[in-house]
Motif scaffolding. Structure first.
Motif, short mmCIF file in Angstrom:
data_model
loop_
_atom_site.label_atom_id
_atom_site.label_comp_id
_atom_site.label_asym_id
_atom_site.label_seq_id
_atom_site.Cartn_x
_atom_site.Cartn_y
_atom_site.Cartn_z
N PRO A 226 -16.19 -28.72 32.63
CA PRO A 226 -17.04 -28.17 33.70
C PRO A 226 -16.39 -27.00 34.43
N LEU A 227 -15.06 -26.99 34.50
CA LEU A 227 -14.38 -25.91 35.21
C LEU A 227 -14.39 -24.60 34.42
N LEU A 228 -14.72 -24.69 33.15
CA LEU A 228 -14.85 -23.48 32.35
C LEU A 228 -16.23 -22.85 32.51
N HIS A 229 -17.16 -23.56 33.13
CA HIS A 229 -18.53 -23.09 33.26
C HIS A 229 -18.98 -22.93 34.71
N ALA B 43 -11.45 -21.50 49.46
CA ALA B 43 -12.64 -20.96 50.11
C ALA B 43 -13.42 -22.08 50.81
N LEU B 44 -14.04 -21.74 51.95
CA LEU B 44 -14.73 -22.74 52.76
C LEU B 44 -16.22 -22.81 52.47
N HIS B 45 -16.71 -21.99 51.54
CA HIS B 45 -18.15 -21.97 51.27
C HIS B 45 -18.51 -22.91 50.12
N TRP B 46 -19.79 -22.86 49.70
CA TRP B 46 -20.34 -23.79 48.72
C TRP B 46 -19.61 -23.74 47.37
N SER B 47 -19.05 -22.59 47.04
CA SER B 47 -18.39 -22.46 45.73
C SER B 47 -16.98 -23.03 45.73
N GLY B 48 -16.32 -22.99 46.88
CA GLY B 48 -14.93 -23.44 46.95
C GLY B 48 -14.77 -24.93 47.20
N LYS B 49 -15.68 -25.49 48.01
CA LYS B 49 -15.53 -26.89 48.41
C LYS B 49 -15.50 -27.88 47.24
N PRO B 50 -16.41 -27.78 46.26
CA PRO B 50 -16.35 -28.73 45.15
C PRO B 50 -15.10 -28.58 44.29
N VAL B 51 -14.58 -27.36 44.21
CA VAL B 51 -13.35 -27.14 43.44
C VAL B 51 -12.17 -27.78 44.16
N LYS B 52 -12.16 -27.66 45.49
CA LYS B 52 -11.10 -28.31 46.27
C LYS B 52 -11.16 -29.83 46.10
N GLU B 53 -12.37 -30.37 46.04
CA GLU B 53 -12.52 -31.81 45.84
C GLU B 53 -11.97 -32.25 44.49
N LEU C 282 -9.60 -30.73 42.88
CA LEU C 282 -8.14 -30.61 42.99
C LEU C 282 -7.56 -31.82 43.72
N GLN C 283 -8.23 -32.25 44.78
CA GLN C 283 -7.75 -33.42 45.53
C GLN C 283 -7.83 -34.69 44.69
N THR C 284 -8.89 -34.80 43.89
CA THR C 284 -9.01 -35.96 43.00
C THR C 284 -7.87 -35.98 42.01
N ALA C 285 -7.57 -34.82 41.42
CA ALA C 285 -6.48 -34.73 40.45
C ALA C 285 -5.14 -35.09 41.09
N THR D 95 -2.98 -19.20 44.03
CA THR D 95 -4.20 -19.99 43.91
C THR D 95 -4.03 -21.06 42.85
N GLU D 96 -4.36 -22.27 43.19
CA GLU D 96 -4.10 -23.41 42.31
C GLU D 96 -4.87 -23.28 40.99
N ASN D 97 -4.21 -23.68 39.91
CA ASN D 97 -4.84 -23.69 38.60
C ASN D 97 -5.62 -25.00 38.48
N THR D 98 -6.80 -25.00 39.06
CA THR D 98 -7.57 -26.24 39.14
C THR D 98 -7.94 -26.77 37.76
N LEU D 99 -8.23 -25.89 36.84
CA LEU D 99 -8.58 -26.29 35.48
C LEU D 99 -7.50 -27.20 34.89
N LEU D 100 -6.26 -26.74 34.92
CA LEU D 100 -5.18 -27.51 34.31
C LEU D 100 -4.78 -28.71 35.17
N ALA D 101 -4.91 -28.56 36.49
CA ALA D 101 -4.59 -29.68 37.38
C ALA D 101 -5.54 -30.85 37.13
#
Length: 371
Positions: A24-27, A35-45, A47-50, A237-243
């Motif tokens: 999903p992170l590739l798409h 980022a604090l907007h709609w695009s950043g918040k789910p990615v941060k979540e 990252l926190q899950t990982a 910036t965190e490499n969320t994909l690999l994390a």
């Protein structure tokens, strides 16, 4: 001819579940996790899950997990970062002579900057002596770094005892867990370690991702300066994909540690080798206190790489270095006191989740044919 992979200690294939978690992170999840907007918040979540998945596997708080680019960076952050931040307290570090180059080379660098490093030896099995480590502690000692398991022979170190000594003497303790995490149970509080290194590609996660467990209250100087990512310890910036891939791999490992099945296959392999070659084959490393997937053996009066060259369909490794036709004995086996006539014939067979008994039987057949 069927290709067989017995080099899981070098690197592992991506687990299917890891690939699925990353897709999903590739798409869709392309936002910046800061980022604090709609695009950043789910990615941060994500990252926190990982981070929570990694923390759960080793028994720590998510706040104590620092994502890095791999095991080497985590080791460098632990050693250099701790030294730079704490050298006003002392400049002495204790390690072993059989550490991975990702430990030994950073320490040699620190020696150029004034650090004093004591390198303790190992016994015939590749184990350090906790008593020798305790005797090496001085008023200047600020850090002990001993690998949890050796990457070549698989020997497990007495981390519990060393952890207790370090805590009693008020010395920080780091262990390189790159080869251990995902293979054997790890609990940072039980081990009494202050820092622990994780390498993603050793436990079915991608290359280019790792983590450093940093106990709450431990202070290290960042190696990469910039914005306040990773709790201000690693900028960028965190490499969320690999994390996310590493987090999923840790979640799987928590359920599916390479346990009795792997150990049974390894022991079957060793039993059959002894039956086929008797005194011509010897075990390197501790017979019991070692990784369940690792079998390092020596074929006496042979050259390990010559044997592997005769089996091009087998992926395995030797610890020896070959330069312009000259074979150099593995530094690890050399420190263990293994004779040259034995050590030159060493081969490390490291098994994994996909290893089958049929593959072992095939390799046994090849060895019987070529030796």
């Amino acid at each position: 001819m069927t290709k067989i992979y017995f080099d899981y200690n070098a690197s592992t294939p991506l687990a299917p579940e890891v690939i699925d978690a990353m897709m999903p992170l590739l798409h869709d999840f392309y936002g910046n996790p800061s980022a604090l907007h709609w695009s950043g918040k789910p990615v941060k979540e994500l990252l926190q899950t990982a981070r929570g998945q990694v923390a759960k596997l080793i028994g720590c708080s998510p706040r104590e997990v620092i994502f890095t680019s791999g095991g080497s960076e985590a080791n460098n952050l632990a050693l250099k970062g701790f030294y730079f931040k704490n050298r006003h307290k002392g400049t002495h570090i204790i390690t072993s002579k059989i550490e991975h180059p990702a430990i030994l080379n950073p320490l040699r660098f620190l020696e150029q900057l004034g650090a004093k490093v004591t390198y303790v030896g190992v016994d015939d099995y590749g184990r350090v002596s906790p008593e020798e480590i305790e005797q090496a502690i001085t008023k200047e000692t600020i850090l002990i770094t001993i690998m949890h398991s050796n990457n070549e022979v698989g020997t497990l170190q007495p981390i519990h005892e060393i952890g207790r000594i370090a805590k009693q003497r008020g010395v920080a303790f780091h262990t390189d867990g790159s080869q251990s995490v995902g293979k054997v149970p790890i609990d940072v509080n039980e081990f009494e370690v202050d820092m622990l290194t994780i390498a993603g590609h050793k436990l079915y996660a991608p290359k280019g991702i790792g983590a450093l467990y940093l106990r709450n209250g431990m202070e290290v100087e960042p190696l990469i300066h910039g914005a306040g990512h990773e709790f201000g310890i690693r900028a960028g910036t965190e490499n969320t994909l690999l994390a996310v891939g590493l987090g999923k791999a840790c979640e799987i490992a928590g359920v599916q540690l390479e346990n009795h099945n792997i150990k049974e296959l390894r022991d079957y392999f060793w039993k059959k080798l002894k039956e086929q070659f008797d005194e011509q084959v010897l075990l390197n490393g501790h017979p019991e206190e070692r990784l369940p997937n690792t079998l390092n053996v020596s074929f006496v009066n042979r050259i390990g790489q010559d044997i592997l060259d005769r089996m091009p369909s087998l992926a395995a490794s030797t610890g020896s270095a070959c330069h312009a036709g000259n074979i150099e004995l593995s530094p690890v086996l050399k420190e263990m006191g293994v004779p040259e006539t034995v050590g030159m014939g060493a081969i490390r067979f490291s098994l994994g989740r996909k290893t089958t008994k049929a593959e072992i039987d095939q390799v046994l057949s090849w060895l019987l044919e070529f030796i």
